[in-house]
Design an enzyme around this catalytic site. Structure first.
Site, PDB file in Angstrom:
ATOM      1  N   ASN A  48      35.125  38.025  37.964  1.00 49.74           N
ATOM      2  CA  ASN A  48      34.259  37.202  37.105  1.00 49.74           C
ATOM      3  C   ASN A  48      32.786  37.256  37.474  1.00 49.74           C
ATOM      4  OD1 ASN A  48      35.148  35.852  39.380  1.00 49.74           O
ATOM      5  ND2 ASN A  48      34.797  33.837  38.515  1.00 49.74           N
ATOM      6  N   ARG A  49      32.468  37.756  38.664  1.00 51.41           N
ATOM      7  CA  ARG A  49      31.040  37.870  39.007  1.00 51.41           C
ATOM      8  C   ARG A  49      30.843  38.906  40.113  1.00 51.41           C
ATOM      9  NH1 ARG A  49      32.342  32.650  41.342  1.00 51.41           N
ATOM     10  NH2 ARG A  49      32.350  32.862  43.610  1.00 51.41           N
ATOM     11  N   GLY A  50      29.592  39.163  40.426  1.00 47.06           N
ATOM     12  CA  GLY A  50      29.239  40.020  41.548  1.00 47.06           C
ATOM     13  C   GLY A  50      29.830  41.418  41.479  1.00 47.06           C
ATOM     14  N   ILE A  51      30.297  41.876  42.628  1.00 45.15           N
ATOM     15  CA  ILE A  51      30.796  43.242  42.748  1.00 45.15           C
ATOM     16  C   ILE A  51      32.029  43.450  41.862  1.00 45.15           C
ATOM     17  CG2 ILE A  51      31.888  44.861  44.371  1.00 45.15           C
ATOM     18  CD1 ILE A  51      30.038  43.698  46.561  1.00 45.15           C
ATOM     19  N   ARG A  53      39.951  32.182  40.408  1.00 43.39           N
ATOM     20  CA  ARG A  53      40.329  30.782  40.211  1.00 43.39           C
ATOM     21  C   ARG A  53      39.825  30.267  38.873  1.00 43.39           C
ATOM     22  NH1 ARG A  53      37.812  28.641  45.572  1.00 43.39           N
ATOM     23  NH2 ARG A  53      36.395  30.238  44.828  1.00 43.39           N
ATOM     24  N   TYR A  82      35.196  36.313  58.999  1.00 41.43           N
ATOM     25  CA  TYR A  82      35.009  37.292  57.921  1.00 41.43           C
ATOM     26  C   TYR A  82      35.242  38.720  58.443  1.00 41.43           C
ATOM     27  CZ  TYR A  82      32.527  39.650  54.052  1.00 41.43           C
ATOM     28  OH  TYR A  82      32.187  40.452  52.991  1.00 41.43           O
ATOM     29  N   LYS A 104      38.101  41.399  57.223  1.00 43.69           N
ATOM     30  CA  LYS A 104      37.727  42.681  56.599  1.00 43.69           C
ATOM     31  C   LYS A 104      38.228  43.870  57.416  1.00 43.69           C
ATOM     32  CE  LYS A 104      35.739  41.078  52.931  1.00 43.69           C
ATOM     33  NZ  LYS A 104      36.349  41.295  51.613  1.00 43.69           N
ATOM     34  N   ILE A 144      24.887  44.373  49.714  1.00 45.92           N
ATOM     35  CA  ILE A 144      24.790  44.553  48.258  1.00 45.92           C
ATOM     36  C   ILE A 144      24.138  43.304  47.661  1.00 45.92           C
ATOM     37  CG2 ILE A 144      26.085  45.036  46.129  1.00 45.92           C
ATOM     38  CD1 ILE A 144      26.411  47.246  48.278  1.00 45.92           C
TER      39      ILE A 144
HETATM   40  N1  LIG Z   1      27.791  41.091  48.421  1.00 44.84           N
HETATM   41  C1  LIG Z   1      27.822  41.905  49.471  1.00 44.84           C
HETATM   42  O1  LIG Z   1      26.774  42.330  49.982  1.00 44.84           O
HETATM   43  C2  LIG Z   1      29.121  42.360  50.041  1.00 44.84           C
HETATM   44  C3  LIG Z   1      29.078  43.255  51.098  1.00 44.84           C
HETATM   45  C4  LIG Z   1      30.276  43.711  51.626  1.00 44.84           C
HETATM   46  C5  LIG Z   1      31.474  43.292  51.098  1.00 44.84           C
HETATM   47  N2  LIG Z   1      31.481  42.385  50.074  1.00 44.84           N
HETATM   48  C6  LIG Z   1      32.788  41.979  49.568  1.00 44.84           C
HETATM   49  O2  LIG Z   1      32.866  42.268  48.181  1.00 44.84           O
HETATM   50  C7  LIG Z   1      33.672  41.305  47.530  1.00 44.84           C
HETATM   51  C8  LIG Z   1      32.917  40.672  46.373  1.00 44.84           C
HETATM   52  O3  LIG Z   1      31.730  40.119  46.878  1.00 44.84           O
HETATM   53  P1  LIG Z   1      30.652  39.391  45.936  1.00 44.84           P
HETATM   54  O4  LIG Z   1      29.379  39.410  46.671  1.00 44.84           O
HETATM   55  O5  LIG Z   1      30.718  39.956  44.558  1.00 44.84           O
HETATM   56  O6  LIG Z   1      31.226  37.892  45.991  1.00 44.84           O
HETATM   57  P2  LIG Z   1      31.111  36.664  44.956  1.00 44.84           P
HETATM   58  O7  LIG Z   1      30.022  36.898  43.972  1.00 44.84           O
HETATM   59  O8  LIG Z   1      31.063  35.426  45.803  1.00 44.84           O
HETATM   60  O9  LIG Z   1      32.506  36.731  44.209  1.00 44.84           O
HETATM   61  C9  LIG Z   1      33.703  36.416  44.869  1.00 44.84           C
HETATM   62  C10 LIG Z   1      34.836  36.534  43.883  1.00 44.84           C
HETATM   63  O10 LIG Z   1      36.054  36.177  44.533  1.00 44.84           O
HETATM   64  C11 LIG Z   1      36.738  35.210  43.742  1.00 44.84           C
HETATM   65  N3  LIG Z   1      37.498  34.321  44.612  1.00 44.84           N
HETATM   66  C12 LIG Z   1      37.048  33.613  45.679  1.00 44.84           C
HETATM   67  N4  LIG Z   1      38.046  32.884  46.215  1.00 44.84           N
HETATM   68  C13 LIG Z   1      39.149  33.142  45.468  1.00 44.84           C
HETATM   69  C14 LIG Z   1      40.493  32.682  45.499  1.00 44.84           C
HETATM   70  N5  LIG Z   1      40.923  31.794  46.425  1.00 44.84           N
HETATM   71  N6  LIG Z   1      41.347  33.148  44.577  1.00 44.84           N
HETATM   72  C15 LIG Z   1      40.950  34.021  43.620  1.00 44.84           C
HETATM   73  N7  LIG Z   1      39.699  34.498  43.540  1.00 44.84           N
HETATM   74  C16 LIG Z   1      38.804  34.049  44.450  1.00 44.84           C
HETATM   75  C17 LIG Z   1      35.616  34.462  43.009  1.00 44.84           C
HETATM   76  O11 LIG Z   1      36.070  33.845  41.802  1.00 44.84           O
HETATM   77  P3  LIG Z   1      36.404  32.258  41.708  1.00 44.84           P
HETATM   78  O12 LIG Z   1      35.371  31.555  42.527  1.00 44.84           O
HETATM   79  O13 LIG Z   1      36.369  31.930  40.261  1.00 44.84           O
HETATM   80  O14 LIG Z   1      37.780  32.139  42.278  1.00 44.84           O
HETATM   81  C18 LIG Z   1      34.667  35.607  42.691  1.00 44.84           C
HETATM   82  O15 LIG Z   1      35.073  36.295  41.544  1.00 44.84           O
HETATM   83  C19 LIG Z   1      34.096  40.299  48.598  1.00 44.84           C
HETATM   84  O16 LIG Z   1      35.374  40.616  49.086  1.00 44.84           O
HETATM   85  C20 LIG Z   1      33.054  40.488  49.675  1.00 44.84           C
HETATM   86  O17 LIG Z   1      33.544  40.125  50.928  1.00 44.84           O
HETATM   87  C21 LIG Z   1      30.332  41.915  49.538  1.00 44.84           C
END
Ligand SMILES: NC(=O)c1ccc[n+]([C@@H]2O[C@H](COP(=O)([O-])OP(=O)(O)OC[C@H]3O[C@@H](n4cnc5c(N)ncnc54)[C@H](OP(=O)(O)O)[C@@H]3O)[C@@H](O)[C@H]2O)c1
Length: 249
Positions: A26-29, A49, A155, A159, A188
């Site tokens: 739904n958002r982000g990556i 969620r 975290y 990971k 990112i």
């Molecule tokens: N951003 C970065 O720089 C970065 C770098 C390395 C790795 N990552 C990894 O890439 C992934 C996405 O990151 P992002 O930055 O796009 O994060 P984000 O914008 O915070 O998005 C997190 C996503 O996970 C879902 N989520 C969280 N808790 C959940 C649960 N209990 N059940 C189902 N869905 C759940 C959220 O949806 P709801 O809240 O609606 O549930 C949302 O869609 C993550 O695994 C993160 O660790 C990110």
């Protein structure tokens, strides 16, 4: 010769993944990955969620912390778009604090979503993949899982664990036409990283050989490749998408 070419293309078509599930779409990556797979012609469903999803993506409510909820989400998706051929386990959370201050809950909450949640999805998705003898599993880890990061013991542990899952799944199911790989993004630009203190952001930028933060599309590119038929002989790999930040880790 032409018979050979025809046979090869039929095999390729049969093996081409057509349906994908992206958690946290739904958002982000996750949103970028889901949109990119839609552009590539996949039928894509997202689990979160909120149940929200970008246009063209079938959004389903599901909580990674709850096995019954994850199983129900997959069942709803399969009724809608058929068996899951590609799983992108992307949903993740952070609860950062220094190790001395970290509570058991802060540790286990992050593990429950980021590691056990991925296990729940892999177990559920693998059922159909094993039956159909084809499947692509892509787990979204982080450079932090391999490189470490102060304040992120929970975290980083979650990971790093994804590498163990992907490699064990590769050994267990590699003979069934299933691949399992890890994508390890660096810094990112998303809502998650905007929450980091400005000083930390500046510190990271100084250490990134590419001299820029990554975009969500950079991650989507790597995932799309690993999901593609052309990546059928790549499994158990960790693909960094970090501008060189974690080189060698
Ligand atoms: N951003 C970065 O720089 C970065 C770098 C390395 C790795 N990552 C990894 O890439 C992934 C996405 O990151 P992002 O930055 O796009 O994060 P984000 O914008 O915070 O998005 C997190 C996503 O996970 C879902 N989520 C969280 N808790 C959940 C649960 N209990 N059940 C189902 N869905 C759940 C959220 O949806 P709801 O809240 O609606 O549930 C949302 O869609 C993550 O695994 C993160 O660790 C990110």
């Amino acid at each position: 010769m032409s018979e050979h070419v025809e046979r090869s293309s039929a095999v390729t078509q049969d093996a081409a993944p057509r349906t994908a599930v992206v958690t946290g779409a739904n958002r982000g990556i996750g949103s970028a990955i889901a949109r990119r797979l839609v552009d590539e012609g996949y039928q894509v469903a997202g689990i979160s969620r909120s149940g929200d999803a970008p246009e063209g993506v079938f959004g389903v409510t599901g909580d990674m912390r709850d096995t019954a909820s994850v199983d129900a989400a997959f069942t709803a998706i399969e009724e809608h778009q058929g068996p899951t051929e590609v799983l992108v386990a992307n949903a993740g959370i952070t609860k950062d604090t220094l190790v001395m201050r970290m509570t058991d809950e802060e540790f286990t909450d992050v593990l429950d979503v980021n590691l056990t949640g991925v296990f729940r999805c892999v177990r559920r998705a693998a059922k159909g993949m094993i039956r159909r003898r084809t499947g692509r599993i892509v787990l979204i880890s982080s450079v932090v899982g391999l490189y470490g990061s102060p304040g992120q013991v929970n975290y980083a542990a979650s990971k790093a664990g994804l590498v163990g899952i992907a490699r064990s799944v590769t050994r267990e199911l590699g003979g069934r036409g299933i691949t399992a790989n890890v994508v390890a993004p660096g810094f990112i630009e998303t809502a998650m990283t905007k929450e980091l203190p400005e000083a930390t952001q500046k510190q990271y930028l100084a250490t990134i050989p590419a001299a820029r933060f990554g975009q969500v599309e950079d991650v989507a590119d790597a995932v799309t490749y690993l999901a593609s038929p052309g990546a059928g002989y790549i499994s158990g790999a960790v693909v960094p998408v970090d501008g060189g930040l974690g080189m060698g880790h």
